[in-house]
Write an enzyme that holds these catalytic residues in place. Structure first.
Site, mmCIF file in Angstrom:
data_model
loop_
_atom_site.group_PDB
_atom_site.id
_atom_site.type_symbol
_atom_site.label_atom_id
_atom_site.label_comp_id
_atom_site.label_asym_id
_atom_site.label_seq_id
_atom_site.Cartn_x
_atom_site.Cartn_y
_atom_site.Cartn_z
ATOM 1 N N THR A 8 45.215 33.761 -12.328
ATOM 2 C CA THR A 8 44.317 34.127 -11.262
ATOM 3 C C THR A 8 44.082 35.555 -11.334
ATOM 4 O O THR A 8 44.609 36.469 -11.920
ATOM 5 C CB THR A 8 45.539 34.033 -10.045
ATOM 6 O OG1 THR A 8 45.102 34.721 -8.746
ATOM 7 C CG2 THR A 8 46.597 34.536 -10.441
ATOM 8 N N ASP A 9 43.140 35.859 -10.386
ATOM 9 C CA ASP A 9 42.616 37.183 -10.304
ATOM 10 C C ASP A 9 43.789 38.236 -9.609
ATOM 11 O O ASP A 9 43.620 39.462 -9.709
ATOM 12 C CB ASP A 9 41.428 37.309 -9.371
ATOM 13 C CG ASP A 9 41.283 37.129 -8.022
ATOM 14 O OD1 ASP A 9 42.350 36.146 -7.660
ATOM 15 O OD2 ASP A 9 40.423 37.076 -7.322
ATOM 16 N N GLU A 10 44.773 37.442 -9.051
ATOM 17 C CA GLU A 10 45.912 38.272 -8.147
ATOM 18 C C GLU A 10 46.735 39.061 -9.244
ATOM 19 O O GLU A 10 47.322 39.861 -8.711
ATOM 20 C CB GLU A 10 46.658 37.502 -7.474
ATOM 21 C CG GLU A 10 45.932 36.470 -6.609
ATOM 22 C CD GLU A 10 46.635 35.984 -5.398
ATOM 23 O OE1 GLU A 10 47.923 36.511 -5.116
ATOM 24 O OE2 GLU A 10 46.005 35.220 -4.491
ATOM 25 N N TYR A 16 54.577 35.320 -6.435
ATOM 26 C CA TYR A 16 53.428 34.615 -7.030
ATOM 27 C C TYR A 16 52.667 35.415 -8.199
ATOM 28 O O TYR A 16 52.742 34.709 -9.272
ATOM 29 C CB TYR A 16 52.683 33.970 -5.908
ATOM 30 C CG TYR A 16 51.239 33.454 -6.480
ATOM 31 C CD1 TYR A 16 51.343 32.164 -7.515
ATOM 32 C CD2 TYR A 16 50.019 33.677 -6.450
ATOM 33 C CE1 TYR A 16 50.378 31.593 -8.002
ATOM 34 C CE2 TYR A 16 48.999 33.176 -7.068
ATOM 35 C CZ TYR A 16 49.051 32.002 -8.009
ATOM 36 O OH TYR A 16 47.911 31.613 -8.458
ATOM 37 N N LYS A 29 52.647 34.952 -12.343
ATOM 38 C CA LYS A 29 51.376 34.626 -12.981
ATOM 39 C C LYS A 29 51.069 35.770 -14.117
ATOM 40 O O LYS A 29 50.903 35.443 -15.058
ATOM 41 C CB LYS A 29 50.216 34.384 -12.118
ATOM 42 C CG LYS A 29 50.206 33.004 -11.167
ATOM 43 C CD LYS A 29 50.421 31.878 -11.931
ATOM 44 C CE LYS A 29 49.007 31.464 -12.537
ATOM 45 N NZ LYS A 29 48.894 30.138 -13.269
HETATM 46 P P1 NAD Z 1 48.196 23.222 -6.401
HETATM 47 O O1 NAD Z 1 49.537 23.859 -6.021
HETATM 48 O O2 NAD Z 1 47.146 22.614 -5.809
HETATM 49 O O3 NAD Z 1 48.825 22.367 -7.629
HETATM 50 C C1 NAD Z 1 49.745 22.529 -8.506
HETATM 51 C C2 NAD Z 1 49.984 21.304 -9.239
HETATM 52 O O4 NAD Z 1 51.097 21.598 -10.186
HETATM 53 C C3 NAD Z 1 50.474 20.035 -8.271
HETATM 54 O O5 NAD Z 1 50.152 18.974 -8.834
HETATM 55 C C4 NAD Z 1 52.333 20.075 -8.633
HETATM 56 O O6 NAD Z 1 52.659 18.944 -8.344
HETATM 57 C C5 NAD Z 1 52.049 20.646 -10.135
HETATM 58 N N1 NAD Z 1 53.631 21.213 -10.548
HETATM 59 C C6 NAD Z 1 54.039 22.411 -9.872
HETATM 60 N N2 NAD Z 1 55.216 22.663 -10.286
HETATM 61 C C7 NAD Z 1 55.646 21.895 -11.344
HETATM 62 C C8 NAD Z 1 56.140 21.856 -12.492
HETATM 63 N N3 NAD Z 1 57.589 22.472 -12.502
HETATM 64 N N4 NAD Z 1 56.183 20.705 -13.476
HETATM 65 C C9 NAD Z 1 54.858 20.132 -13.462
HETATM 66 N N5 NAD Z 1 53.927 20.063 -12.335
HETATM 67 C C10 NAD Z 1 54.348 20.977 -11.651
HETATM 68 O O7 NAD Z 1 47.476 24.648 -7.359
HETATM 69 P P2 NAD Z 1 46.116 24.815 -7.440
HETATM 70 O O8 NAD Z 1 45.527 25.609 -6.388
HETATM 71 O O9 NAD Z 1 45.298 23.523 -7.871
HETATM 72 O O10 NAD Z 1 46.212 25.829 -8.758
HETATM 73 C C11 NAD Z 1 46.343 25.248 -10.096
HETATM 74 C C12 NAD Z 1 46.377 26.711 -11.210
HETATM 75 O O11 NAD Z 1 45.083 27.383 -10.902
HETATM 76 C C13 NAD Z 1 47.499 27.432 -10.641
HETATM 77 O O12 NAD Z 1 47.965 27.762 -12.296
HETATM 78 C C14 NAD Z 1 47.144 28.534 -10.304
HETATM 79 O O13 NAD Z 1 47.766 29.859 -10.305
HETATM 80 C C15 NAD Z 1 45.637 28.869 -10.609
HETATM 81 N N6 NAD Z 1 44.411 29.219 -9.647
HETATM 82 C C16 NAD Z 1 44.417 28.695 -8.574
HETATM 83 C C17 NAD Z 1 43.609 29.543 -7.622
HETATM 84 C C18 NAD Z 1 43.138 28.672 -6.413
HETATM 85 O O14 NAD Z 1 42.408 29.642 -5.773
HETATM 86 N N7 NAD Z 1 43.836 27.903 -5.780
HETATM 87 C C19 NAD Z 1 42.702 30.486 -8.065
HETATM 88 C C20 NAD Z 1 42.931 30.691 -9.414
HETATM 89 C C21 NAD Z 1 43.758 30.284 -10.380
HETATM 90 O O1 DAU Z 2 42.796 34.939 -5.670
HETATM 91 C C1 DAU Z 2 43.297 33.690 -6.445
HETATM 92 C C2 DAU Z 2 44.316 32.973 -5.539
HETATM 93 O O2 DAU Z 2 43.925 32.570 -4.117
HETATM 94 C C3 DAU Z 2 45.265 31.991 -6.071
HETATM 95 O O3 DAU Z 2 45.761 32.521 -7.330
HETATM 96 C C4 DAU Z 2 46.461 31.407 -5.407
HETATM 97 O O4 DAU Z 2 46.841 30.265 -5.903
HETATM 98 C C5 DAU Z 2 45.603 30.909 -3.979
HETATM 99 O O5 DAU Z 2 46.511 30.425 -2.997
HETATM 100 C C6 DAU Z 2 44.853 31.954 -3.335
HETATM 101 O O6 DAU Z 2 45.744 32.951 -2.906
HETATM 102 P P1 DAU Z 2 45.202 33.652 -1.482
HETATM 103 O O7 DAU Z 2 46.729 34.332 -0.974
HETATM 104 O O8 DAU Z 2 44.356 34.628 -1.462
HETATM 105 O O9 DAU Z 2 44.934 32.367 -0.516
HETATM 106 P P2 DAU Z 2 45.276 31.713 0.958
HETATM 107 O O10 DAU Z 2 44.377 30.669 1.207
HETATM 108 O O11 DAU Z 2 46.554 31.681 0.958
HETATM 109 O O12 DAU Z 2 44.915 32.909 1.893
HETATM 110 C C7 DAU Z 2 43.387 33.442 1.689
HETATM 111 C C8 DAU Z 2 43.614 34.785 2.684
HETATM 112 O O13 DAU Z 2 43.747 34.288 4.114
HETATM 113 C C9 DAU Z 2 44.435 35.838 2.486
HETATM 114 O O14 DAU Z 2 43.996 36.906 2.867
HETATM 115 C C10 DAU Z 2 45.597 35.353 3.468
HETATM 116 C C11 DAU Z 2 44.731 34.821 4.863
HETATM 117 N N1 DAU Z 2 45.382 33.680 5.637
HETATM 118 C C12 DAU Z 2 45.933 32.602 5.043
HETATM 119 C C13 DAU Z 2 46.577 31.627 5.670
HETATM 120 C C14 DAU Z 2 47.115 30.653 5.014
HETATM 121 C C15 DAU Z 2 45.376 33.930 7.064
HETATM 122 O O15 DAU Z 2 44.805 34.782 7.652
HETATM 123 N N2 DAU Z 2 46.074 32.930 7.749
HETATM 124 C C16 DAU Z 2 46.592 31.909 7.102
HETATM 125 O O16 DAU Z 2 47.135 30.708 7.770
#
Ligand code: NAD
Ligand code: DAU
Length: 350
Positions: A131-133, A156, A160
């Site tokens: 992630t970019d975080e 988180y 990562k």
């Molecule tokens: P998600 O939470 O939707 O899915 C995570 C999946 O991993 C689920 O299917 C869960 O069952 C599985 N999992 C969790 N713990 C596990 C374990 N101990 N063993 C096996 N499986 C397990 O997540 P996502 O949003 O699809 O993110 C996927 C990946 O991409 C993550 O590594 C996250 O850090 C990264 N990522 C997410 C975003 C985003 O915006 N969502 C952006 C950048 C990177």
């Molecule tokens: O940047 C990549 C990341 O983006 C991934 O690595 C994470 O897995 C993914 O969850 C996401 O993280 P964020 O914290 O940016 O996403 P989230 O959807 O939780 O929140 C987006 C923005 O909205 C953040 O600034 C918090 C705000 N927010 C979020 C929720 C859930 C609100 O204002 N209200 C809310 O109820």
């Protein structure tokens, strides 16, 4: 014939990656390994579950001996590692489960790959999705590049960042062929409604308050999930071993502007008076340590591998909203008792 392990394939991004690999590479055997936590949902893969090159393995990456046994049994050639605890708010209330899955789980996979490949790294690859975080929080200007120093600020992002360091360590110390990508915020179908965009759609649909953390001025760079999956495909096949690639949407929005945009679209699609959805906007207590701004420079990926986002945000958000409106049953099935409890703890009893 290649055997590819995709971890976390029942989750949001993983399900799109599994579908793309299963459909695009019939010559590969795709193994989706997932523990099916609250975030994992095999319904996301219903359309491809009977494909002959798709296999599901229910397992927890934290379980070291199970990981070793599975690698030894299946002899995977490639790993695309997405399994993770992924939600920042949950990491604030329960950091340890993020340490277990994101750090210990990643090391278990690296060790299992190392033991199985046993120094024979030809046509092998361990691809870690991150992630970019990990880069921390930006001010008003600037972009995260692959050289930006790590500065994670939530449990988180720290977990990562640790996993990214460990993946690089296994490359330098043991020679495991690795590649890493760090992506910005994804949106699209099948995202669990703890994340901003599906949560807002669901709440507007049900005429519930839209919780905006702080003043809503935080900025995120949104990328359509299928464009992330396309980037993962390119990096897996054409990325250079040992390298890192940043992936972003070139699409920055303050949370409040994004929410207003969604309110307008939903008023139109639900035939409501303009302003109906916006009246649900409720400013709530800010997220602890809330990162101000994320924005990614994807020029390395664009120049070296020829990737670019395929979809403009206007189109992507319309498609996404349509998907959630058309898949009410999907949403109802996952917002069951445990989601209600999470929602009350996060938004009502805080
Ligand atoms: P998600 O939470 O939707 O899915 C995570 C999946 O991993 C689920 O299917 C869960 O069952 C599985 N999992 C969790 N713990 C596990 C374990 N101990 N063993 C096996 N499986 C397990 O997540 P996502 O949003 O699809 O993110 C996927 C990946 O991409 C993550 O590594 C996250 O850090 C990264 N990522 C997410 C975003 C985003 O915006 N969502 C952006 C950048 C990177
Ligand atoms: O940047 C990549 C990341 O983006 C991934 O690595 C994470 O897995 C993914 O969850 C996401 O993280 P964020 O914290 O940016 O996403 P989230 O959807 O939780 O929140 C987006 C923005 O909205 C953040 O600034 C918090 C705000 N927010 C979020 C929720 C859930 C609100 O204002 N209200 C809310 O109820």
């Amino acid at each position: 014939m290649k055997k590819i392990l995709i971890t976390g394939g029942a989750g949001f991004i993983g399900s799109h990656v599994v579908r793309l690999f299963v459909q695009q590479y019939p010559q590969y055997q795709i193994y989706n390994l997932d523990a099916l936590t609250y975030a994992g949902n095999l319904e996301n893969l219903k359309d491809i579950e009977n494909e002959p090159n798709y296999h599901f393995l229910k397992a927890d990456i934290v379980d070291e001996s199970v990981m070793n046994d599975l690698f030894s049994e299946y002899q995977f050639d490639g790993v695309v590692h997405l399994a993770a605890e992924s939600h920042v708010d949950r990491s604030i209330s329960d950091p340890l489960s993020f340490i277990r899955t994101n750090i210990v789980g990643t090391v278990n996979l690296l060790n299992a790959a190392r033991a199985t490949w046993n120094g024979n790294f030809e046509n092998k690859l361990f691809y870690h999705i991150s992630t970019d975080e990990v880069y921390g929080s930006l001010g008003e200007t600037g972009l995260f590049t692959e050289e930006t120093p790590y500065d994670p600020r939530s449990p988180y992002s720290s977990s990562k960042a640790s996993s990214d360091h460990l993946v690089r360590t296994y490359y330098h110390t043991y020679g495991i062929p690795v590649v890493i990508s760090n992506c910005s915020n994804n949106y699209g179908p099948n995202q669990f409604p703890e994340k901003l965009i599906p949560l807002v759609i669901n709440n507007i649909k049900k005429m519930k308050p839209i919780p905006v953390y702080g003043k809503g001025e935080n900025i995120r760079d949104w990328l359509f999930v299928i464009d992330h999956a396309r980037a993962i495909d390119m990096i897996f096949h054409k990325g250079k071993v040992g390298e890192t690639y940043n992936i972003g949407g070139i699409n920055e929005w303050t949370n409040i502007n994004l929410i207003h945009k969604m309110c307008e679209v939903l008023d139109r699609k639900l035939d409501r008076e303009p302003g109906t959805s916006a009246s649900l906007i409720t400013f709530v207590k800010d997220r602890a340590g809330h990162d101000m701004r994320y924005a990614i420079d994807s020029s390395k990926l664009m120049k070296e591998l020829g990737w670019e986002p395929s979809l403009q945000f206007e189109e992507g958000i319309e498609k996404t909203i349509d998907w959630y409106l058309d898949n009410e049953e999907w949403m109802n099935r996952i917002t069951d008792g445990s989601y209600e409890k999470y929602y009350k703890d996060q938004y009502v009893n805080r």
